[in-house]
Design a protein around this motif. Structure first.
Motif, PDB file in Angstrom:
ATOM      1  N   ILE A 256       0.845  -1.194   0.000  1.00 30.34           N
ATOM      2  CA  ILE A 256       0.000   0.000   0.000  1.00 30.34           C
ATOM      3  C   ILE A 256       0.879   1.243   0.000  1.00 30.34           C
ATOM      4  O   ILE A 256       2.058   1.199   0.356  1.00 30.34           O
ATOM      5  CB  ILE A 256      -0.940   0.056   1.224  1.00 30.34           C
ATOM      6  N   VAL A 257       0.286   2.357  -0.387  1.00 30.70           N
ATOM      7  CA  VAL A 257       0.869   3.676  -0.156  1.00 30.70           C
ATOM      8  C   VAL A 257       0.067   4.302   0.984  1.00 30.70           C
ATOM      9  O   VAL A 257      -1.137   4.536   0.859  1.00 30.70           O
ATOM     10  CB  VAL A 257       0.817   4.555  -1.414  1.00 30.70           C
ATOM     11  N   GLY A 258       0.717   4.521   2.099  1.00 29.17           N
ATOM     12  CA  GLY A 258       0.020   4.988   3.287  1.00 29.17           C
ATOM     13  C   GLY A 258       0.019   6.486   3.471  1.00 29.17           C
ATOM     14  O   GLY A 258      -0.771   7.017   4.258  1.00 29.17           O
ATOM     15  N   ARG A 259       0.904   7.197   2.731  1.00 30.33           N
ATOM     16  CA  ARG A 259       0.956   8.653   2.907  1.00 30.33           C
ATOM     17  C   ARG A 259       1.504   9.296   1.639  1.00 30.33           C
ATOM     18  O   ARG A 259       2.402   8.753   0.988  1.00 30.33           O
ATOM     19  CB  ARG A 259       1.830   9.022   4.102  1.00 30.33           C
ATOM     20  N   ILE A 260       0.949  10.457   1.311  1.00 25.75           N
ATOM     21  CA  ILE A 260       1.413  11.247   0.176  1.00 25.75           C
ATOM     22  C   ILE A 260       1.545  12.696   0.626  1.00 25.75           C
ATOM     23  O   ILE A 260       0.624  13.265   1.211  1.00 25.75           O
ATOM     24  CB  ILE A 260       0.433  11.177  -1.019  1.00 25.75           C
ATOM     25  N   ASP A 261       2.696  13.303   0.363  1.00 23.08           N
ATOM     26  CA  ASP A 261       2.931  14.716   0.660  1.00 23.08           C
ATOM     27  C   ASP A 261       3.506  15.380  -0.587  1.00 23.08           C
ATOM     28  O   ASP A 261       4.347  14.791  -1.277  1.00 23.08           O
ATOM     29  CB  ASP A 261       3.925  14.877   1.807  1.00 23.08           C
ATOM     30  N   GLY A 262       3.064  16.625  -0.856  1.00 18.79           N
ATOM     31  CA  GLY A 262       3.654  17.324  -1.996  1.00 18.79           C
ATOM     32  C   GLY A 262       2.973  18.626  -2.310  1.00 18.79           C
ATOM     33  O   GLY A 262       1.893  18.942  -1.819  1.00 18.79           O
ATOM     34  N   GLY A 263       3.626  19.383  -3.180  1.00 20.43           N
ATOM     35  CA  GLY A 263       3.084  20.655  -3.618  1.00 20.43           C
ATOM     36  C   GLY A 263       3.294  21.765  -2.610  1.00 20.43           C
ATOM     37  O   GLY A 263       3.600  21.527  -1.440  1.00 20.43           O
ATOM     38  N   THR A 264       3.128  23.004  -3.101  1.00 19.24           N
ATOM     39  CA  THR A 264       3.294  24.173  -2.243  1.00 19.24           C
ATOM     40  C   THR A 264       2.033  25.019  -2.158  1.00 19.24           C
ATOM     41  O   THR A 264       1.763  25.636  -1.133  1.00 19.24           O
ATOM     42  CB  THR A 264       4.445  25.054  -2.752  1.00 19.24           C
ATOM     43  N   HIS A 265       1.227  25.067  -3.236  1.00 18.58           N
ATOM     44  CA  HIS A 265       0.009  25.873  -3.231  1.00 18.58           C
ATOM     45  C   HIS A 265      -0.862  25.434  -4.399  1.00 18.58           C
ATOM     46  O   HIS A 265      -0.383  24.823  -5.368  1.00 18.58           O
ATOM     47  CB  HIS A 265       0.349  27.361  -3.340  1.00 18.58           C
ATOM     48  N   THR A 266      -2.130  25.834  -4.333  1.00 12.97           N
ATOM     49  CA  THR A 266      -3.092  25.424  -5.350  1.00 12.97           C
ATOM     50  C   THR A 266      -2.693  25.902  -6.740  1.00 12.97           C
ATOM     51  O   THR A 266      -2.940  25.216  -7.741  1.00 12.97           O
ATOM     52  CB  THR A 266      -4.493  25.976  -5.005  1.00 12.97           C
ATOM     53  N   ASN A 267      -2.061  27.060  -6.840  1.00 15.86           N
ATOM     54  CA  ASN A 267      -1.753  27.628  -8.156  1.00 15.86           C
ATOM     55  C   ASN A 267      -0.297  27.426  -8.565  1.00 15.86           C
ATOM     56  O   ASN A 267       0.239  28.178  -9.388  1.00 15.86           O
ATOM     57  CB  ASN A 267      -2.102  29.123  -8.181  1.00 15.86           C
ATOM     58  N   VAL A 268       0.362  26.395  -7.978  1.00 15.70           N
ATOM     59  CA  VAL A 268       1.765  26.115  -8.296  1.00 15.70           C
ATOM     60  C   VAL A 268       1.898  24.664  -8.741  1.00 15.70           C
ATOM     61  O   VAL A 268       1.398  23.747  -8.069  1.00 15.70           O
ATOM     62  CB  VAL A 268       2.677  26.375  -7.082  1.00 15.70           C
ATOM     63  N   VAL A 269       2.555  24.461  -9.865  1.00 13.77           N
ATOM     64  CA  VAL A 269       2.849  23.096 -10.309  1.00 13.77           C
ATOM     65  C   VAL A 269       3.777  22.443  -9.283  1.00 13.77           C
ATOM     66  O   VAL A 269       4.823  23.018  -8.935  1.00 13.77           O
ATOM     67  CB  VAL A 269       3.517  23.108 -11.699  1.00 13.77           C
ATOM     68  N   PRO A 270       3.418  21.263  -8.770  1.00 12.13           N
ATOM     69  CA  PRO A 270       4.246  20.640  -7.727  1.00 12.13           C
ATOM     70  C   PRO A 270       5.643  20.301  -8.218  1.00 12.13           C
ATOM     71  O   PRO A 270       5.820  19.689  -9.287  1.00 12.13           O
ATOM     72  CB  PRO A 270       3.468  19.362  -7.379  1.00 12.13           C
ATOM     73  N   GLY A 271       6.626  20.691  -7.417  1.00 12.02           N
ATOM     74  CA  GLY A 271       8.011  20.372  -7.744  1.00 12.02           C
ATOM     75  C   GLY A 271       8.526  19.136  -7.036  1.00 12.02           C
ATOM     76  O   GLY A 271       9.579  18.593  -7.400  1.00 12.02           O
ATOM     77  N   LYS A 272       7.811  18.690  -6.002  1.00 13.68           N
ATOM     78  CA  LYS A 272       8.245  17.493  -5.276  1.00 13.68           C
ATOM     79  C   LYS A 272       7.033  16.803  -4.662  1.00 13.68           C
ATOM     80  O   LYS A 272       6.160  17.462  -4.095  1.00 13.68           O
ATOM     81  CB  LYS A 272       9.250  17.851  -4.175  1.00 13.68           C
ATOM     82  N   VAL A 273       7.008  15.485  -4.760  1.00 15.53           N
ATOM     83  CA  VAL A 273       5.979  14.668  -4.134  1.00 15.53           C
ATOM     84  C   VAL A 273       6.658  13.492  -3.446  1.00 15.53           C
ATOM     85  O   VAL A 273       7.563  12.867  -4.012  1.00 15.53           O
ATOM     86  CB  VAL A 273       4.947  14.155  -5.163  1.00 15.53           C
ATOM     87  N   VAL A 274       6.225  13.213  -2.213  1.00 16.42           N
ATOM     88  CA  VAL A 274       6.803  12.114  -1.439  1.00 16.42           C
ATOM     89  C   VAL A 274       5.721  11.078  -1.152  1.00 16.42           C
ATOM     90  O   VAL A 274       4.638  11.417  -0.659  1.00 16.42           O
ATOM     91  CB  VAL A 274       7.409  12.624  -0.109  1.00 16.42           C
ATOM     92  N   LEU A 275       6.011   9.833  -1.465  1.00 17.38           N
ATOM     93  CA  LEU A 275       5.118   8.705  -1.202  1.00 17.38           C
ATOM     94  C   LEU A 275       5.742   7.815  -0.138  1.00 17.38           C
ATOM     95  O   LEU A 275       6.958   7.578  -0.160  1.00 17.38           O
ATOM     96  CB  LEU A 275       4.894   7.863  -2.470  1.00 17.38           C
ATOM     97  N   LYS A 276       4.932   7.311   0.794  1.00 20.24           N
ATOM     98  CA  LYS A 276       5.396   6.350   1.791  1.00 20.24           C
ATOM     99  C   LYS A 276       4.742   5.003   1.478  1.00 20.24           C
ATOM    100  O   LYS A 276       3.514   4.880   1.497  1.00 20.24           O
ATOM    101  CB  LYS A 276       5.030   6.805   3.207  1.00 20.24           C
ATOM    102  N   LEU A 277       5.574   4.025   1.173  1.00 17.88           N
ATOM    103  CA  LEU A 277       5.112   2.715   0.700  1.00 17.88           C
ATOM    104  C   LEU A 277       5.383   1.645   1.739  1.00 17.88           C
ATOM    105  O   LEU A 277       6.471   1.602   2.333  1.00 17.88           O
ATOM    106  CB  LEU A 277       5.805   2.370  -0.621  1.00 17.88           C
ATOM    107  N   ASP A 278       4.410   0.776   1.952  1.00 18.49           N
ATOM    108  CA  ASP A 278       4.514  -0.342   2.889  1.00 18.49           C
ATOM    109  C   ASP A 278       4.319  -1.642   2.113  1.00 18.49           C
ATOM    110  O   ASP A 278       3.260  -1.875   1.532  1.00 18.49           O
ATOM    111  CB  ASP A 278       3.437  -0.202   3.967  1.00 18.49           C
ATOM    112  N   ARG A 279       5.339  -2.489   2.108  1.00 15.75           N
ATOM    113  CA  ARG A 279       5.287  -3.784   1.408  1.00 15.75           C
ATOM    114  C   ARG A 279       5.458  -4.896   2.427  1.00 15.75           C
ATOM    115  O   ARG A 279       6.505  -5.032   3.058  1.00 15.75           O
ATOM    116  CB  ARG A 279       6.390  -3.852   0.356  1.00 15.75           C
ATOM    117  N   ARG A 280       4.385  -5.686   2.658  1.00 20.40           N
ATOM    118  CA  ARG A 280       4.461  -6.800   3.602  1.00 20.40           C
ATOM    119  C   ARG A 280       4.985  -8.047   2.889  1.00 20.40           C
ATOM    120  O   ARG A 280       4.563  -8.369   1.777  1.00 20.40           O
ATOM    121  CB  ARG A 280       3.086  -7.083   4.215  1.00 20.40           C
ATOM    122  N   LEU A 281       5.898  -8.748   3.571  1.00 21.78           N
ATOM    123  CA  LEU A 281       6.527  -9.943   3.010  1.00 21.78           C
ATOM    124  C   LEU A 281       6.022 -11.174   3.738  1.00 21.78           C
ATOM    125  O   LEU A 281       6.015 -11.209   4.979  1.00 21.78           O
ATOM    126  CB  LEU A 281       8.053  -9.889   3.160  1.00 21.78           C
TER     127      LEU A 281
END
Length: 433
Positions: A256-281
């Motif tokens: 799963i992807v449990g968290r997503i962070d990114g962008g600076t404002h509604t009228n700005v094209v996002p320059g960075k996005v961070v995804l937190k991924l959980d892979r169970r084995l």
């Protein structure tokens, strides 16, 4: 003689059950939310209580700088060594005091320890402050009955399971502070857990170029690129349903992807996005192969996108718990006594969760998980609103663990009568302020 011993153990647990419930209420009342993970005060309160009983308690504080780098504020792990006659095995009983924050939706005070209709409510009432009391009262019952014993019990109360256990059991084991012959770790259902999944977690950072929303072509949209990565993650996740584990209780890997962070404002094209991924084995998988595969499909998903780079950082590797020779002795004893206490067959199964138990097995210690809980973990609402433990499950698990300890440590001497030697102990010394 054996039947008399187990009957005496169960009678002692019953006679002191009100004390056990009072103790659990006090443990629940002192928050140990992790994050932020300022858990040394709880450990100190527990240590003071046990010293008030006349027990020796070792405090093993993880250095503050090391703790902060780990992402927590304070960690003190406790070891209580109860030594008996020479020549027997050393059994470790491990429960963790750290918990996830309460979250929303509670109808009971998450730190109130309220008892309603035979249930004790509160964060960690099921996982795993209940097993602080399960293990403590099992040991008290064993010692109170006056039976001849060989070996030792070590109580390990640790405080970073929610962060992976590396500064809890892992820290104690790596430093040689404990070397038990067997380990039983806190659990959350009637079942005896003999295996659990592993976990890989990653931080995936998608870099682009931010620009004004009125001129998106002058930048490189990190969110649009991240959506490509997300699509591939979920495509790969769906394919994991076809990889089956042979262990009862464990089905297949998940992602799963449990968290997503990114962008600076509604009228700005996002320059960075961070995804937190959980892979169970599942236990049959090789973590190195899984990690290489995750990195490869993420790189392929972002390949060829102009102005986009992707960084993948592993933030957690928790290996699976696999059964070691000797674990079957623990499982057989627990199942036999649990069947007698609960009046039903108790299975030995795997669980899709991951826990501290793996760390003991990684150090060659035969390990199972067993503690107070209902038939399934979901019934306890562990890590959800209104988490609770059924008091009869708490009583039953304590009886079972006491009988397990007797199986491993009792030294038959037919001339020794079973007797209670330990008086009722006052638990009011545990401060919750």
């Amino acid at each position: 003689m054996e039947k008399t011993l187990h009957a005496a153990l169960h009678a002692w647990v019953d006679a002191h059950f009100d004390e056990q419930v009072a103790l659990l209420r006090r443990l629940v009342a002192m928050p140990t939310d992790t994050p932020p993970g300022d858990n040394a005060p709880h450990a100190e309160a527990v240590a003071a209580l046990l010293e008030g009983w006349g027990w020796e308690v070792e405090r093993h504080r993880v250095p503050d700088e090391e703790t902060r780098a780990y992402g927590m504020r304070s960690i003190t792990n406790l070891i209580v060594r109860r030594r008996y006659g020479a020549g027997g095995p050393v059994l470790a009983l491990n429960a963790h005091g750290d918990v996830v924050p309460p979250g929303e939706g509670w109808t009971h005070d998450p730190y109130g320890g309220e008892v309603v209709d035979g249930r004790l409510y509160g964060r960690a009432s099921a996982v795993s402050k209940s097993d602080f009391t399960t293990y403590l009262h099992a040991v008290r019952a064993l010692e109170a009955c006056g039976a001849p014993l060989k070996g030792a019990v070590e109580l390990h109360f640790t405080y970073d399971e929610e962060f992976g256990g590396l500064k809890g059991p892992g820290w104690l084991l790596e430093r040689g502070l404990t070397k038990p012959d067997y380990a039983v770790c806190a659990s959350f259902s009637h079942a005896v857990v003999t295996a659990h999944n592993g976990c890989l977690q990653f931080e995936i950072t998608v870099h682009g170029k931010a620009t004004h929303g009125s001129a998106p072509k002058t930048g490189h949209d990190a969110l649009r690129a991240a959506s490509r990565v997300l699509d591939e993650i979920y495509r790969q996740a769906d394919a994991l349903d076809g990889i089956a584990s042979r262990i009862e209780g464990i089905t297949h890997p998940t992602m799963i992807v449990g968290r997503i962070d990114g962008g600076t404002h509604t009228n700005v094209v996002p320059g960075k996005v961070v995804l937190k991924l959980d892979r169970r084995l599942i236990p049959e998988e090789d973590p190195a192969e899984v990690e290489a595969g995750v990195r490869a499909f993420i790189a392929a998903a972002a390949a060829g996108l102009p102005g986009i780079t992707v960084e993948v950082r592993r933030i957690l590797l928790a290996r699976a718990l696999r059964p070691l020779p000797g674990h079957e002795k623990l499982a057989a004893s627990l199942r036999r006594h649990a069947r007698a206490v609960f009046g039903e067959d108790i299975p030995a199964v795997g669980t899709p969760l991951y826990a501290d138990a793996r760390l003991y097995a990684e150090h060659g210690v035969p390990t199972v998980m067993y503690g107070a809980g209902p038939r399934t973990v979901m019934e306890s609402r562990a890590k959800q609103a209104d988490e609770h433990v059924m008091l009869e499950d708490l009583r039953g698990a304590t009886r079972v663990v006491a009988s397990l300890l007797a199986d491993f440590l009792f030294h038959d001497d037919s001339s020794t009568a079973i007797r209670w030697t330990t008086p009722r102990l006052d638990t009011t010394g545990l401060s919750i302020t």
